[in-house]
Design a protein around this motif. Structure first.
Motif, mmCIF file in Angstrom:
data_model
loop_
_atom_site.group_PDB
_atom_site.id
_atom_site.type_symbol
_atom_site.label_atom_id
_atom_site.label_comp_id
_atom_site.label_asym_id
_atom_site.label_seq_id
_atom_site.Cartn_x
_atom_site.Cartn_y
_atom_site.Cartn_z
ATOM 1 N N LEU A 308 0.813 -1.214 0.000
ATOM 2 C CA LEU A 308 0.000 0.000 0.000
ATOM 3 C C LEU A 308 0.850 1.269 0.000
ATOM 4 O O LEU A 308 0.442 2.303 -0.532
ATOM 5 N N ASP A 309 2.031 1.184 0.592
ATOM 6 C CA ASP A 309 2.872 2.377 0.711
ATOM 7 C C ASP A 309 3.408 2.867 -0.623
ATOM 8 O O ASP A 309 3.764 4.047 -0.766
ATOM 9 N N ILE A 310 3.470 1.983 -1.623
ATOM 10 C CA ILE A 310 3.978 2.407 -2.927
ATOM 11 C C ILE A 310 2.907 2.347 -4.019
ATOM 12 O O ILE A 310 3.195 2.660 -5.179
ATOM 13 N N ALA A 311 1.695 1.943 -3.661
ATOM 14 C CA ALA A 311 0.628 1.838 -4.659
ATOM 15 C C ALA A 311 0.369 3.202 -5.307
ATOM 16 O O ALA A 311 0.317 4.226 -4.620
ATOM 17 N N GLY A 312 0.238 3.229 -6.600
ATOM 18 C CA GLY A 312 -0.040 4.461 -7.327
ATOM 19 C C GLY A 312 1.170 5.323 -7.602
ATOM 20 O O GLY A 312 1.040 6.406 -8.177
ATOM 21 N N LYS A 313 2.360 4.866 -7.208
ATOM 22 C CA LYS A 313 3.575 5.649 -7.411
ATOM 23 C C LYS A 313 4.370 5.209 -8.637
ATOM 24 O O LYS A 313 5.382 5.829 -8.988
ATOM 25 N N GLY A 314 3.959 4.126 -9.242
ATOM 26 C CA GLY A 314 4.621 3.688 -10.466
ATOM 27 C C GLY A 314 5.955 3.006 -10.273
ATOM 28 O O GLY A 314 6.744 2.923 -11.217
ATOM 29 N N ILE A 315 6.217 2.491 -9.072
ATOM 30 C CA ILE A 315 7.525 1.884 -8.816
ATOM 31 C C ILE A 315 7.433 0.408 -8.442
ATOM 32 O O ILE A 315 8.444 -0.214 -8.126
ATOM 33 N N ALA A 316 6.239 -0.169 -8.478
ATOM 34 C CA ALA A 316 6.081 -1.574 -8.098
ATOM 35 C C ALA A 316 6.763 -2.484 -9.117
ATOM 36 O O ALA A 316 6.666 -2.277 -10.328
ATOM 37 N N ASP A 317 7.452 -3.497 -8.613
ATOM 38 C CA ASP A 317 8.186 -4.442 -9.454
ATOM 39 C C ASP A 317 7.276 -5.629 -9.789
ATOM 40 O O ASP A 317 6.792 -6.315 -8.890
ATOM 41 N N PRO A 318 7.046 -5.906 -11.075
ATOM 42 C CA PRO A 318 6.159 -7.014 -11.441
ATOM 43 C C PRO A 318 6.847 -8.374 -11.499
ATOM 44 O O PRO A 318 6.228 -9.361 -11.905
ATOM 45 N N SER A 319 8.110 -8.457 -11.085
ATOM 46 C CA SER A 319 8.894 -9.686 -11.290
ATOM 47 C C SER A 319 8.245 -10.913 -10.669
ATOM 48 O O SER A 319 8.197 -11.991 -11.285
ATOM 49 N N SER A 320 7.759 -10.793 -9.422
ATOM 50 C CA SER A 320 7.179 -11.964 -8.767
ATOM 51 C C SER A 320 5.878 -12.374 -9.443
ATOM 52 O O SER A 320 5.586 -13.568 -9.575
ATOM 53 N N LEU A 321 5.068 -11.408 -9.884
ATOM 54 C CA LEU A 321 3.850 -11.756 -10.610
ATOM 55 C C LEU A 321 4.189 -12.435 -11.929
ATOM 56 O O LEU A 321 3.549 -13.423 -12.314
ATOM 57 N N ILE A 322 5.184 -11.930 -12.623
ATOM 58 C CA ILE A 322 5.605 -12.560 -13.878
ATOM 59 C C ILE A 322 6.046 -13.995 -13.630
ATOM 60 O O ILE A 322 5.689 -14.918 -14.374
ATOM 61 N N ALA A 323 6.801 -14.203 -12.543
ATOM 62 C CA ALA A 323 7.211 -15.566 -12.193
ATOM 63 C C ALA A 323 5.991 -16.435 -11.888
ATOM 64 O O ALA A 323 5.956 -17.623 -12.243
ATOM 65 N N ALA A 324 4.977 -15.855 -11.225
ATOM 66 C CA ALA A 324 3.762 -16.607 -10.896
ATOM 67 C C ALA A 324 2.993 -16.983 -12.167
ATOM 68 O O ALA A 324 2.447 -18.085 -12.270
ATOM 69 N N ILE A 325 2.936 -16.065 -13.131
ATOM 70 C CA ILE A 325 2.260 -16.358 -14.395
ATOM 71 C C ILE A 325 2.990 -17.466 -15.149
ATOM 72 O O ILE A 325 2.389 -18.408 -15.671
ATOM 73 N N ARG A 326 4.302 -17.369 -15.178
ATOM 74 C CA ARG A 326 5.096 -18.391 -15.871
ATOM 75 C C ARG A 326 4.954 -19.748 -15.181
ATOM 76 O O ARG A 326 4.835 -20.785 -15.854
ATOM 77 N N MET A 327 4.961 -19.752 -13.858
ATOM 78 C CA MET A 327 4.794 -20.999 -13.116
ATOM 79 C C MET A 327 3.434 -21.607 -13.376
ATOM 80 O O MET A 327 3.303 -22.820 -13.602
ATOM 81 N N ALA A 328 2.385 -20.795 -13.346
ATOM 82 C CA ALA A 328 1.033 -21.300 -13.607
ATOM 83 C C ALA A 328 0.934 -21.859 -15.024
ATOM 84 O O ALA A 328 0.310 -22.907 -15.257
ATOM 85 N N GLY A 329 1.562 -21.163 -15.976
ATOM 86 C CA GLY A 329 1.568 -21.667 -17.348
ATOM 87 C C GLY A 329 2.259 -23.005 -17.457
ATOM 88 O O GLY A 329 1.780 -23.916 -18.141
ATOM 89 N N ARG A 330 3.365 -23.148 -16.756
ATOM 90 C CA ARG A 330 4.098 -24.416 -16.765
ATOM 91 C C ARG A 330 3.249 -25.525 -16.150
ATOM 92 O O ARG A 330 3.121 -26.635 -16.700
ATOM 93 N N MET A 331 2.639 -25.239 -15.009
ATOM 94 C CA MET A 331 1.852 -26.250 -14.321
ATOM 95 C C MET A 331 0.616 -26.645 -15.120
ATOM 96 O O MET A 331 0.194 -27.798 -15.098
ATOM 97 N N ALA A 332 0.036 -25.698 -15.820
ATOM 98 C CA ALA A 332 -1.175 -25.977 -16.595
ATOM 99 C C ALA A 332 -0.883 -26.558 -17.967
ATOM 100 O O ALA A 332 -1.798 -26.895 -18.712
ATOM 101 N N GLY A 333 0.403 -26.636 -18.325
ATOM 102 C CA GLY A 333 0.760 -27.221 -19.599
ATOM 103 C C GLY A 333 0.731 -26.255 -20.756
ATOM 104 O O GLY A 333 0.616 -26.669 -21.921
ATOM 105 N N ASN A 334 0.870 -24.962 -20.451
ATOM 106 C CA ASN A 334 0.847 -23.970 -21.526
ATOM 107 C C ASN A 334 2.213 -23.757 -22.159
ATOM 108 O O ASN A 334 2.356 -22.936 -23.064
ATOM 109 N N GLY A 335 3.225 -24.417 -21.636
ATOM 110 C CA GLY A 335 4.529 -24.343 -22.265
ATOM 111 C C GLY A 335 5.401 -23.200 -21.805
ATOM 112 O O GLY A 335 6.480 -23.001 -22.340
ATOM 113 N N ALA A 336 4.952 -22.426 -20.793
ATOM 114 C CA ALA A 336 5.795 -21.336 -20.281
ATOM 115 C C ALA A 336 6.730 -21.884 -19.231
ATOM 116 O O ALA A 336 6.321 -22.620 -18.346
ATOM 117 N N GLY A 337 7.992 -21.527 -19.272
ATOM 118 C CA GLY A 337 8.949 -21.980 -18.275
ATOM 119 C C GLY A 337 8.792 -21.201 -16.990
ATOM 120 O O GLY A 337 8.210 -20.148 -16.950
#
Length: 338
Positions: A308-337
């Protein structure tokens, strides 16, 4: 479910969920992300992304239309709940939308419309004020699976997985002082069986190697620092081994996480929350993913909170979400590493 998109719930509207989803979409080609869509109020997403200057055009979508839209726009399934764009300002009025987004996404997976669920962080204090009765996301998803997916597994187990380490806490959202009273042999055995089954089914490991951490320092020093490791942990490991599961322990946690030790196992069963989460987040905070095992659907999440302290400031790092998307794709068989 290869070929289906991933459903993303935006989480706490006052937090950074919308921002990191938008930034993840802008990096979709660079990071080779599988197609995904947000479950949210489209007007809210448009407002937040415009506020931050994130070039992610929002387009109304259904799960079935995502594939044809994803290359040029961020697809959004209209949740039907209006949400105000107030970064950093918590409001109980948004709780219904937050919960509905998760429920809608899970139903899409159940109905064969989405491959899996990726959840942005929720703010439990806001949800509690609106009557939310669960310690966290994981427990809520287990209850949701039980209610809407009759006959399917609904024994949620939280795993934190990074590039170099995966850990599972046997006890999760309870006070440290309560752990010795709550921890049982049966709890460790049940968790170990789920982890073994899920690592085979969703990660393709033929024979997962489980390292079981001791509860006490030095795994109890042969009873010198408590008998829990002798009376609870060791018998649980013996039962897992009798089941044909490759488990060993109890092992002293202070020597369990260095580089050489990590080569000897696939996942650690830890006895309490911080014993599991501190090492994995220390080693790779921005790349660690929260994975829920033991459910009839794929679910991943970033390993951080709503920020919450950085929300709306444009500095949030999406790296962990990107890793979560890639992991979900891998687990679901979408071919993402991952």
């Amino acid at each position: 479910m290869p070929g289906l998109p991933l459903a993303l719930s935006v989480g706490e509207p006052a937090g950074i969920g919308a921002e990191i989803i938008g930034r993840a979409w802008t990096l979709r080609h660079e990071k080779a992300l599988p197609p995904f869509y947000a479950v949210a109020d489209p007007a809210f997403l448009v407002s937040r992304l415009a506020r931050l200057g994130i070039d992610a055009p929002v387009v109304a979508a259904t799960p079935e239309t995502v594939a044809g839209l994803f290359a040029d726009a961020l697809p959004v399934f209209d949740l039907g709940h209006q949400v105000e764009d107030r970064p950093g300002e918590l409001s109980g009025a948004t709780a219904a939308a937050t919960v509905a987004a998760i429920e809608t996404a899970v139903r899409h997976v159940r109905d064969g419309r989405a491959a899996g669920l990726v959840t942005a962080p929720i703010q439990k204090s806001s949800l509690y004020a609106a009557g939310f009765k669960f310690p966290g996301h994981t427990e809520f998803l287990g209850d949701l699976a039980r209610r809407i997916w009759p006959g399917a597994p609904h024994e949620p187990v939280m795993m934190l997985a990074g590039p170099q380490l995966a850990t599972v806490p046997v006890t999760v959202h309870i006070a440290l002082r309560a752990v010795p009273e709550v921890l049982t042999e049966e709890m460790i055995v049940a968790t170990g069986r789920i982890v073994d089954r899920e690592m085979k089914a969703k990660f393709g490991l033929a024979r997962p190697r489980l390292a079981v951490a001791g509860l006490n320092p030095h795994a109890g020093e042969d009873g010198g620092m408590g008998r829990e490791d002798i009376d609870i942990v060791a018998p649980a490991v013996a039962r897992l081994r009798a089941d044909g599961i490759e488990a060993r322990g109890p092992l002293p946690s202070d020597t369990l996480f260095h580089a050489a030790a990590r080569q000897t196992y696939d996942v650690v069963l830890a006895m309490y929350h911080d014993q599991a989460l501190i090492p994995v987040k220390t080693i790779a905070f921005d790349e660690t993913v929260n994975v829920t095992l033991g459910l009839p659907f794929v679910r991943t999440s970033p390993d951080h909170g709503t920020a919450l302290d950085i929300a709306g400031k444009g500095i949030a790092d999406p790296s962990s979400l990107i890793a979560a998307i890639r992991m979900a794709g891998r687990m679901a068989g979408n071919g993402a590493g991952a």
